[in-house]
Design a protein around this motif. Sequence first.
Motif, PDB file in Angstrom:
ATOM      1  N   ARG A  54      44.315  41.364 -12.876  1.00 17.30           N
ATOM      2  CA  ARG A  54      45.761  40.105 -12.100  1.00 17.30           C
ATOM      3  C   ARG A  54      45.615  41.149 -10.823  1.00 17.30           C
ATOM      4  N   ILE A  97      47.249  29.298 -10.025  1.00 19.05           N
ATOM      5  CA  ILE A  97      47.434  30.662 -11.331  1.00 19.05           C
ATOM      6  C   ILE A  97      49.336  30.053 -11.717  1.00 19.05           C
ATOM      7  N   SER A 128      39.850  40.111 -18.956  1.00 22.77           N
ATOM      8  CA  SER A 128      40.454  39.297 -17.213  1.00 22.77           C
ATOM      9  C   SER A 128      40.991  40.545 -16.447  1.00 22.77           C
ATOM     10  N   VAL A 135      51.269  37.119  -8.404  1.00 22.06           N
ATOM     11  CA  VAL A 135      49.689  37.581  -9.013  1.00 22.06           C
ATOM     12  C   VAL A 135      49.248  36.891  -9.123  1.00 22.06           C
ATOM     13  N   ASP A 136      47.892  37.324  -8.568  1.00 14.94           N
ATOM     14  CA  ASP A 136      46.734  37.197  -8.550  1.00 14.94           C
ATOM     15  C   ASP A 136      45.791  36.696  -9.715  1.00 14.94           C
ATOM     16  N   GLU A 137      45.415  36.205  -9.615  1.00 15.88           N
ATOM     17  CA  GLU A 137      43.788  35.589 -10.510  1.00 15.88           C
ATOM     18  C   GLU A 137      42.656  35.371 -10.128  1.00 15.88           C
TER      19      GLU A 137
END
Length: 684
Positions: A294, A172, A292, A177-179
């Motif tokens: 998050r 990440i 995208s 802040v997870d992806e």
Amino acid sequence: MFKRNYKKAMDRFTPSEAVDNKIEKMIEEEGSERSFFKPLKNRNRGTHGVRRFNPALTLGLVLIIFVSLWPLISKGNFQQDFNGTSQNASDIEPINNKDIALGVSYSDIYEIFNDNFLEKRKGAGDYAGKNDDFAKAPLEESMQDNASEKNVGSAAEDKASDSSVDYSGTNIQEEDVDEADIVKTDGRYIYMAVNNKIEVSETDKGELAHLATIDFSEKGLNIREIYLQEDILAIIASKYQGIYHRNNESDSMLKDMIYPMNEDTLVYYFDVTEPSKPKDLGSTEQSGFYLSSRIVDGNLYLVTNKNYYSEIKKDDPRTYIPSYKEGNKERIIKEKDLAIAPGELESSYIVICAYNLESQKCTSSKAILGGGRTVYASKDNIYIAMTKWKEEKDNSVVTRGEETVIIGVSLNNGTLGEPITGTVPGYEIDQFAMDEHKGYLRIVTTENTETYEEVIYKDGSTARIWKGEGKVSNGIYVLDKNLKVVGGLSGLAPEEYVYSVRFFGDIAYFVTFRQVDPLFTVDLSNPERPTLIGSLKIPGFSDYLQGYGEGLLFGFGQSATEEGRVTGLKLSMFDTSNPGDVKEANVKELKGRWSEASSNHKAILANPTKNLIAFAAENHYFIYGYQKDKGFYEKAALSLKDYDYNTRGIYIGDYFYVCTSRGITSYDMNKDFSKTDSIEFSYQ
């Protein structure tokens, strides 16, 4: 007509709750079927006049500017080093000083579409098919029966599982802040998105057991990525809708071609408290193709880009306003949550929705007319960057270049703030080109300008005669909390392009390349006066940069000759203990020339605590270590049957797991990565 309507849309918007209620009722009564009409062609770009060059006038202006700036120059406030010019807000000419328009009414959006986009769709072809003819994926259908330094962001962080075994997570960019990615683990179970299925497997000190399959293969979906948050598995998928035939084509083969007309993004939620029996919790759906996402503090922020190709109807805003679904309940984005980005109008929206993972409900939504490309998020804000062309015309000579419009939206426990915008010269390369620190957004861009002459021949045909190769340079800009530029450094590395960027607090590193690889170091401690403090030139370039412990910067990229010819992959380690005097401490050249890690940071694992640098290249999965006295050294070169673009490597305790679309293989890291176990997945 357009100017009046656009001014109206930009300067005065009053949301109507009555319209919201009417649309909600319409959706309930009529369902959500949409018809498809004519495709959107590229519209002509607008131009802006510029003054002709006048030598006498220019000389006079130069003298005036010099006299005006002398007090700054004499005090050392105006600097020029390393082919770069340091600038503050007063030095940077505003590119677009229009504000974003908020709270846009449906009628205003309709007029913008009707006046600007619809005429350009004529003659594009006849359409056939409904939105459920291309892919049927009913949301209400349960899938339960189918269940059979800143080294964070740098790479997988160690995490503590219930058994206190450390394990790697997704690579990440920002801490907390997870992806999303195609592989996730909680330190015991591995979840993989492969072949439009989710494969669930259990690990136990290298031993592997396949537990369940969640099968999406017959749903007409394309599984994109997944999240694992405690006992909730979130699966992001794309759904294509609509077909049409280009009947106006002269070529008979083209007449029968089928084109995907629309794409929506779905999220399926499963309770994996009992991983062998995933429990379907339902789904949500959002207009637009997946851009995208998050996860911050248990809230999923999903960003999509919605294009409109279909016929629009004034009394049915569903035909030109994005929406989202919870189960089968469709909700159109309300007027108060619509906005129009400044600059040239686009027929696409950025759609942002926040979903609470526990309730699987949408808690907030925004739609901004203007489109977007690159997403970066901190814990407090999400930013979407879009690149647009700007043109200046002097008689028949046109000079054009790119500029980046940035949309910023605050994140507050599932609530989205009002969008704001800012603009900087050039274009950004990826999400790592942006970073937020101490309330400022920093961004690195490449500015590319080119000039051509428009020629009109006697028969009415036109042509463009390009003048020279254009001009290329790079810069870094600092924007405040309102996305107003407060400082910048421009004119760096002429005729080269940015290849990678990484920020560490007040220091930014970025790589440009044409023939050699300059690694630039910029001091951002004074946001109004960024200062270039270092420039290291070496052959080749780095596609990806990451901190690797105290005073070290790892680079993954390509080696090259002094003439700029790429020769293969390379690993670089830079000594950044003195940011003003960065040195290349070690370099390792590899035989392979291609790796997914060159373009996808999630495909590389680099953890200084475990001393692991792992990635797939060609038909091997390589694992390296690094020591100051010996440099890079190979720990393992694990053979892959066929190179798989979707290959990931993770560690759980003392075991390393290589995950491919074919299956999972485990290796004992304490026994020179000797094979421990493996399982294979079914393609059926």
